[in-house]
Write a protein that holds these residues in place. Structure first.
Motif, PDB file in Angstrom:
ATOM      1  N   GLU A 154     -13.168  -4.398   3.965  1.00 61.99           N
ATOM      2  CA  GLU A 154     -12.977  -5.110   2.694  1.00 61.99           C
ATOM      3  C   GLU A 154     -12.353  -4.192   1.647  1.00 61.99           C
ATOM      4  O   GLU A 154     -11.430  -4.590   0.933  1.00 61.99           O
ATOM      5  N   ALA A 155     -12.844  -2.963   1.566  1.00 62.21           N
ATOM      6  CA  ALA A 155     -12.306  -2.004   0.589  1.00 62.21           C
ATOM      7  C   ALA A 155     -10.836  -1.710   0.882  1.00 62.21           C
ATOM      8  O   ALA A 155     -10.017  -1.648  -0.042  1.00 62.21           O
ATOM      9  N   ASP A 177      -5.154  -2.384  -0.384  1.00 61.72           N
ATOM     10  CA  ASP A 177      -3.802  -2.696   0.065  1.00 61.72           C
ATOM     11  C   ASP A 177      -3.207  -3.897  -0.641  1.00 61.72           C
ATOM     12  O   ASP A 177      -2.004  -4.007  -0.788  1.00 61.72           O
ATOM     13  N   ASN A 178      -4.053  -4.825  -1.079  1.00 63.67           N
ATOM     14  CA  ASN A 178      -3.567  -6.067  -1.669  1.00 63.67           C
ATOM     15  C   ASN A 178      -3.845  -6.184  -3.156  1.00 63.67           C
ATOM     16  O   ASN A 178      -3.656  -7.256  -3.722  1.00 63.67           O
ATOM     17  N   ALA A 179      -4.272  -5.115  -3.785  1.00 66.74           N
ATOM     18  CA  ALA A 179      -4.605  -5.162  -5.207  1.00 66.74           C
ATOM     19  C   ALA A 179      -3.385  -5.568  -6.026  1.00 66.74           C
ATOM     20  O   ALA A 179      -2.388  -4.872  -6.084  1.00 66.74           O
ATOM     21  N   GLY A 180      -3.478  -6.750  -6.611  1.00 70.71           N
ATOM     22  CA  GLY A 180      -2.420  -7.219  -7.497  1.00 70.71           C
ATOM     23  C   GLY A 180      -1.126  -7.582  -6.801  1.00 70.71           C
ATOM     24  O   GLY A 180      -0.143  -7.854  -7.450  1.00 70.71           O
ATOM     25  N   THR A 181      -1.114  -7.569  -5.456  1.00 68.96           N
ATOM     26  CA  THR A 181       0.139  -7.831  -4.771  1.00 68.96           C
ATOM     27  C   THR A 181       0.158  -9.160  -4.044  1.00 68.96           C
ATOM     28  O   THR A 181       1.173  -9.534  -3.487  1.00 68.96           O
ATOM     29  N   GLY A 182      -0.951  -9.863  -4.032  1.00 70.70           N
ATOM     30  CA  GLY A 182      -1.000 -11.115  -3.292  1.00 70.70           C
ATOM     31  C   GLY A 182       0.115 -12.067  -3.678  1.00 70.70           C
ATOM     32  O   GLY A 182       0.841 -12.564  -2.823  1.00 70.70           O
ATOM     33  N   ASP A 183       0.273 -12.315  -4.969  1.00 71.48           N
ATOM     34  CA  ASP A 183       1.320 -13.226  -5.421  1.00 71.48           C
ATOM     35  C   ASP A 183       2.701 -12.651  -5.174  1.00 71.48           C
ATOM     36  O   ASP A 183       3.610 -13.367  -4.774  1.00 71.48           O
TER      37      ASP A 183
END
Length: 89
Positions: free
Chosen positions: A39-40, A45-51
């Motif tokens: 999860e961490a 890896d996806n912090a703020g990059t999903g969109d």
């Protein structure tokens, strides 16, 4: 587990010894610890990059479709996305 090992794993650049070290470290963890680690890593890896990942993927797909429909020179550039020119009568 070190960030270096995880990065090397993600980039497929682990040496055989590092891979064994990673396997040993993962084997020593219980399910809850593994879940927390995964999860961490996913969050990092996806912090703020999903969109932005989704938008980038959509833009790439749109460009491929547009290129097949209208050719490589069709459309106008708009915000990094190739947009088709409206049909003119």
């Amino acid at each position: 587990m070190t960030d270096s090992l995880i990065h090397k794993y993600n980039t497929d650049s682990l040496t055989p010894d590092e891979l064994q070290q990673m396997r040993d470290e993962l084997s020593a963890r219980d399910d809850d610890q593994l879940a927390a680690l995964l999860e961490a890593e996913w969050q990092k890896d996806n912090a703020g990059t999903g969109d932005s990942i989704y938008n980038s993927h959509c833009a790439t797909l749109y460009q491929r479709v547009e290129s097949r429909l209208f050719g490589d020179s069709a459309g106008q550039q708009y915000g990094g996305v190739q947009m088709a020119q409206p049909a003119r009568a």
